[in-house]
Scaffold this active site. Structure first.
Site, mmCIF file in Angstrom:
data_model
loop_
_atom_site.group_PDB
_atom_site.id
_atom_site.type_symbol
_atom_site.label_atom_id
_atom_site.label_comp_id
_atom_site.label_asym_id
_atom_site.label_seq_id
_atom_site.Cartn_x
_atom_site.Cartn_y
_atom_site.Cartn_z
ATOM 1 N N ASP A 23 -6.056 19.941 -13.028
ATOM 2 C CA ASP A 23 -6.431 18.988 -14.055
ATOM 3 C C ASP A 23 -6.218 19.425 -15.296
ATOM 4 O OD1 ASP A 23 -7.551 16.922 -15.149
ATOM 5 O OD2 ASP A 23 -9.375 16.623 -14.019
ATOM 6 N N TYR A 77 -14.939 18.454 -14.138
ATOM 7 C CA TYR A 77 -16.323 17.404 -13.877
ATOM 8 C C TYR A 77 -17.098 16.997 -13.105
ATOM 9 C CZ TYR A 77 -15.134 12.030 -14.669
ATOM 10 O OH TYR A 77 -15.633 10.343 -15.120
ATOM 11 N N ARG A 101 0.374 -1.314 -0.088
ATOM 12 C CA ARG A 101 0.149 -0.203 0.255
ATOM 13 C C ARG A 101 0.651 1.426 -0.338
ATOM 14 N NH1 ARG A 101 -2.202 1.005 4.719
ATOM 15 N NH2 ARG A 101 -2.316 -1.553 4.974
ATOM 16 N N LYS A 159 -7.202 7.872 -19.278
ATOM 17 C CA LYS A 159 -7.271 9.170 -20.552
ATOM 18 C C LYS A 159 -5.716 9.171 -21.254
ATOM 19 C CE LYS A 159 -11.709 9.462 -18.556
ATOM 20 N NZ LYS A 159 -11.540 10.722 -18.041
HETATM 21 C C1 LIG Z 1 -12.593 10.758 -16.423
HETATM 22 C C2 LIG Z 1 -11.815 12.682 -16.327
HETATM 23 C C3 LIG Z 1 -11.880 12.096 -14.372
HETATM 24 C C4 LIG Z 1 -11.977 11.059 -13.896
HETATM 25 O O1 LIG Z 1 -11.175 10.463 -13.558
HETATM 26 P P1 LIG Z 1 -11.398 8.916 -13.999
HETATM 27 O O2 LIG Z 1 -9.320 7.898 -14.620
HETATM 28 O O3 LIG Z 1 -12.163 8.158 -14.285
HETATM 29 O O4 LIG Z 1 -11.856 8.606 -12.397
HETATM 30 C C5 LIG Z 1 -11.198 13.517 -13.838
HETATM 31 N N1 LIG Z 1 -11.167 14.498 -14.937
HETATM 32 C C6 LIG Z 1 -11.395 14.960 -15.865
HETATM 33 C C7 LIG Z 1 -11.017 16.586 -16.543
HETATM 34 C C8 LIG Z 1 -11.368 13.718 -16.416
HETATM 35 O O5 LIG Z 1 -11.859 13.375 -17.846
#
Ligand SMILES: *Cc1c(COP(=O)(O)O)cnc(C)c1O
Length: 407
Positions: A198, A126, A73, A223
């Site tokens: 982000d 998001y 962990r 992504k």
């Molecule tokens: C998909 C996404 C998230 C969340 O990520 P996960 O890997 O699906 O938990 C957060 N911010 C943005 C901009 C996203 O496209």
């Protein structure tokens, strides 16, 4: 050692000049040159725990005299390679991996927002991040102000003595607003507010947020970083003094990434630079095509001069990415007919993988939102989000052309 003359792993990392380009860093950064059995690739360390040969090794470890892992962990050598690669790509000191992008955001907020503090976020955010802020952070006595993306004056006005963090995506979802990070950084520095970007839609190939003055950069590595629609992961990168408290929180909250998924992410990142080149080219070609199409009423793409953040994008980003949002001049049925007529993209949430994906935000992430609230956010019935994969632009466009003819 067996009789073949393989060299044991050399735990020392090769010196990596910091001026290397992102394609070179994607491939080489963070990985040991000398692996077990002269392998080129970093192994998957599929183990939950790490043993000590004697009690002296335990006490040396506890006193920080040895650099090794203890329990799964808290660390794993496969993660470490990914963490170092990300740090090199983002130009940051330290990185952490999480089970998902949401886990990266929630763990970071929990670690860096004390009770009674204040957070500023942008409206085009998001949805699950917004939900965490509204439903959970509020319970911990954290207050939040929502501002329009890119509105620097609104941001200045929202700052309070207890403002701890400013959190925003850049580009945002789904309107792809690009934050003028250098301009915001001047204000956050003066007010001693930490700025978290982000950067999921940008990746370090298109924008290095830390270089522009952000304090931390976060990704849904699900992504573009992973890039193959085959894993979920989150990351955080920044200076050690800000990352370490989040790493400690992760050890308590436990949302860690599995080592096999970490290995897939490591493999995915090796082609990040070359994939982004194609995502950027496809996004721009599609956006230009759509803008000239009579059945398309609006196109949101920061690489088009018609986008409100075109100038910022040209100044701070090296590509506008593969996601194009647009509105078709039709109703929900017409929009559904369009999507159902496409043959290249899969209709699915997410973005950033090699396969193109398409969705109607109204039927996907905004399905359970009351209509008035949804429309107030600009999510109309015929708004489409197209996340270009790495197929040929001509094929993507020809497919869109025949699908628009059916609207
Ligand atoms: C998909 C996404 C998230 C969340 O990520 P996960 O890997 O699906 O938990 C957060 N911010 C943005 C901009 C996203 O496209």
């Amino acid at each position: 050692m067996s009789d073949h003359d393989s060299q044991p792993p050399d735990p020392k990392l090769p010196e990596e000049p910091s001026d290397r380009g992102s394609a070179t860093s994607s491939v080489h950064a963070g990985e040991l040159r000398q692996q077990e059995a002269n392998a080129i690739t970093t192994p998957i360390y599929q183990t939950s725990t790490f043993w000590f040969r004697n009690s002296k090794e335990v006490t040396d470890y506890q006193e920080g005299k040895s650099d090794r892992e203890e329990y799964g962990r808290y660390g794993n050598p496969t993660w470490r390679a990914v963490e170092r690669k990300l740090s090199a790509l983002e130009g940051g000191e330290e990185s952490i991996l999480f089970a998902s992008g949401m886990c990266a955001a929630t763990t970071t907020f929990m670690a860096l927002l004390p009770e009674g503090s204040h957070l500023i976020v942008t409206s085009d955010c998001y949805r699950r991040t917004r939900q965490f802020i509204e439903q959970y952070l509020s319970r911990m006595g954290v207050e939040t102000t929502v501002i329009e993306p890119s509105n620097l004056e609104a941001f200045k006005a929202a700052i309070r003595p207890n403002t701890e963090l400013f959190f925003t995506e850049s580009p945002t979802n789904p309107y792809l607003r690009v934050i003028d990070v250098p301009a915001f950084a001047e204000v956050t520095r003066a007010a001693d507010v930490k700025m978290i970007i982000d950067s999921t839609f940008a990746t370090p190939v298109n924008h290095r947020a830390l270089d522009d003055g952000a304090d931390l950069v976060l990704h849904s590595a699900t992504k573009y970083l992973g890039g193959h629609n085959d894993l979920l992961a989150g990351t955080l990168t920044g200076p050690r003094k800000l990352v370490e408290p989040v790493r400690k929180a992760l050890g308590v909250l436990g949302g860690i990434m599995d080592s096999h998924a970490a290995w897939l992410l490591l493999r995915g990142i090796k082609t990040l630079d070359i994939r982004m080149e194609r995502h950027n080219a496809n996004g721009l070609a599609l956006a230009r095509y759509l803008e000239a199409h009579p059945k398309v009423s609006k196109v949101f793409y920061p690489g088009l001069p018609s986008h409100p953040d075109f100038e910022v994008t040209q100044r701070i980003m090296s590509g506008a990415g593969g996601v194009v949002t647009f509105e078709i001049d039709t109703d929900l049925e017409g929009a559904m007919r369009f999507i159902d007529s496409t043959t290249i993209p899969y209709q699915a949430p997410s973005l950033g993988g090699v396969e193109s994906l398409v969705e109607l935000p109204v039927t996907m992430s905004f399905w359970d939102k009351p209509k008035q609230e949804r429309l107030a956010l600009g999510i109309t019935d015929s708004l489409v989000r197209y996340a270009c994969g790495i197929e040929n632009a001509d094929d993507i466009i020809a497919d869109i052309e025949q699908a628009l003819a059916k609207v």
